[in-house]
Enzyme design. Structure first.
Site, PDB file in Angstrom:
ATOM      1  CG  HIS A 100      -2.788  -5.730 -12.777  1.00  0.00           C
ATOM      2  ND1 HIS A 100      -2.504  -4.320 -11.702  1.00  0.00           N
ATOM      3  CD2 HIS A 100      -3.873  -6.210 -12.148  1.00  0.00           C
ATOM      4  CE1 HIS A 100      -3.292  -4.573 -10.850  1.00  0.00           C
ATOM      5  NE2 HIS A 100      -4.173  -5.764 -11.160  1.00  0.00           N
ATOM      6  CG  ASP A 103      -0.939  -2.282 -14.124  1.00  0.00           C
ATOM      7  OD1 ASP A 103      -2.333  -2.108 -14.496  1.00  0.00           O
ATOM      8  OD2 ASP A 103      -0.631  -2.859 -12.990  1.00  0.00           O
TER       9      ASP A 103
HETATM   10  C1  XUL Z   1      -8.512  -4.321  -6.704  1.00  0.00           C
HETATM   11  C2  XUL Z   1      -7.096  -4.842  -6.257  1.00  0.00           C
HETATM   12  C3  XUL Z   1      -6.196  -5.225  -7.279  1.00  0.00           C
HETATM   13  C4  XUL Z   1      -5.263  -6.441  -6.872  1.00  0.00           C
HETATM   14  C5  XUL Z   1      -4.222  -7.013  -8.027  1.00  0.00           C
HETATM   15  O1  XUL Z   1      -9.214  -4.089  -5.613  1.00  0.00           O
HETATM   16  O2  XUL Z   1      -6.722  -4.846  -4.903  1.00  0.00           O
HETATM   17  O3  XUL Z   1      -5.227  -4.273  -7.645  1.00  0.00           O
HETATM   18  O4  XUL Z   1      -4.146  -6.042  -6.026  1.00  0.00           O
HETATM   19  O5  XUL Z   1      -5.222  -7.515  -8.933  1.00  0.00           O
END
Ligand code: XUL
Ligand code: CO
Length: 437
Positions: A100, A103
């Protein structure tokens, strides 16, 4: 150069007899199975958020794991984190990673500052990717942590929030493209509702579709050739999330004419939260031509939330790999370990033990799935089960050549039908036979 995991050697395949906990017993990256190396079949990815960022907090307790990487300044910390991520991927022989935006780089006081931070870290990532030959499986934007998104991002009732989310996605997509990302994920963390008393569901969903259309158009305009994914999840953090499961997402995509633009990123623990099996969600994606990528993990059957544990259940990984192979295998997607060590597993080596067990679990799953296919008994059983549709009246039904009246006439003449066994127990024992025989 600073080593972040000085006590960890490069993890190598040593075979199933090895008792070395820092070795692969089943994942042999260069081993060829059905014409492809295990590495290419499995396309393992590291989740940046769990692996490099998460400190083991839960709602009752603060962090238990040190993820400061020897720095105090947030940007320095982010740079060290990026450097450490390549050491980790290199030692584990993982080819891909997923992130993300928030992150990899800290959110600044303004959007400009956040974007500047992202660019600075993208420089470090780009350098590391070249040096270690690592690739970006997918990128995404965190549209759920900041308080501005408490009522959703694309489905927020506030147009300014929608605009901020769009700006954040635009930048995350640009960084994804810059790093050669093969995918971009939408996970609707807060895209849903807590109560219908304050929610215009139709409007929110139409807005979400608008944001997705804009993202696809912008992505293609800047040269993104990867896949766009939606990652379904029924609940958590919201009581009800719009991307409930694969079937719900398919209906959403078709309603808004987006079905050609998105595939699924299926997460095991999200499947179980939706009261489905992992295998079920993979099958629904595949039969809709929407199989894309996988977030590999597992939940805990006694807990009703997203525990994101590393996968260790070989039945599960076998049946998942069976679905993945039948869907044609991964093209741009892969197996991203959206998994984290328990908060009490707080030593650096625990991250390595976790990945090794997850990778070995899927290596076994891959081998077992091919055994299942080569054995043929299960596939043949399924095919035979529908044999009555291959000729006679069944073939005419499939070809659309008979009416209700024709079928009534046929049923009256034929009389009572033979109730044919589904043989579940036999098939389950065949599965054991193939796995352990
Ligand atoms: C949350 C989840 C996230 C997604 C990406 O449950 O799985 O980490 O994979 O946003
Ligand atoms: Co996920």
């Amino acid at each position: 150069m600073t080593e972040f995991y000085p006590n960890i050697p490069k993890i190598r395949y040593e075979g199933s007899k090895s008792k070395n906990p820092l070795s692969f017993r089943f994942y042999n990256p260069e081993e060829v199975i059905a014409g492809k190396t295990m590495r290419d079949h499995l396309r393992f990815a590291m989740s940046y958020w769990h692996t490099m960022v998460a400190e083991g907090t839960d709602i009752f307790g603060s962090g238990t794991i040190d993820k400061k990487y020897g720095a105090t300044d947030p940007l320095e910390q982010a740079k060290n984190k990026a450097r450490a991520s390549f050491e980790l991927m290199d030692k584990l022989d993982i080819d891909f990673f997923c992130f993300h935006d928030r992150d990899i780089a800290p959110e600044g006081a303004t959007l400009e500052e956040s974007n500047k931070n992202l660019d600075a870290i993208a420089d470090v990532l780009e350098e590391g990717m070249k040096k270690y030959n690592k690739k970006l499986l997918w990128g995404t934007a965190n549209l759920f942590s900041n308080r501005r998104y408490m009522n959703g991002a694309g489905t927020s009732p506030n147009a300014d929030v929608f605009a901020y989310a769009a700006a954040q996605i635009k930048k995350a997509l640009e960084v994804t493209v810059r790093l050669g990302g093969e995918g971009y994920v939408f996970w609707g963390g807060r895209e849903g509702y807590e109560t219908l008393l304050n929610t215009d569901m139709a409007f929110e969903q139409a807005n979400m579709a608008r944001l997705m259309r804009m993202t696809v158009d912008y992505g293609r305009s800047i040269g993104f050739t990867g896949d766009f994914y939606i990652e379904p999840k029924p609940k958590e953090p919201m009581k009800h999330q719009y991307d409930f499961d694969v079937a719900t997402v398919m209906a959403f995509l078709k309603t808004y004419g987006l079905e050609k633009d998105f595939k699924m990123n299926v997460e095991a623990n999200h499947a179980t939260l939706a009261q489905h099996t992992f295998q079920h969600e993979l099958r629904v994606a595949a039969i809709n031509g929407a199989f894309g990528s996988v977030d590999a993990n597992r939940g805990d059957t006694l807990l009703g939330w997203d525990t994101d544990q590393f996968p260790t259940d070989v039945y599960d990984s076998t049946l998942a790999m069976y679905e993945i192979i039948k869907a044609g295998g991964f093209t741009k997607g892969g197996l991203n370990f959206d998994s984290k060590a328990r908060r009490a597993s707080n030593a650096p080596e625990d991250v390595f033990y976790s990945y090794i067990s997850g990778m070995d679990c899927f290596a076994l799953g891959l081998k077992m799935a091919y055994k299942l296919i080569e054995d043929g008994r299960i596939d043949n059983f399924v095919s035979d089960r529908y044999a009555t549709f291959k000729e006679g009246i069944g073939a005419k039904i499939v070809a659309g050549e008979v009416s209700m009246a024709d079928l009534e006439k046929y049923a009256l003449e034929k009389g009572e039908v033979k109730a044919q066994s589904g043989r579940q127990e036999l098939l389950e024992s065949i599965l054991n036979d193939i796995l352990f025989g």
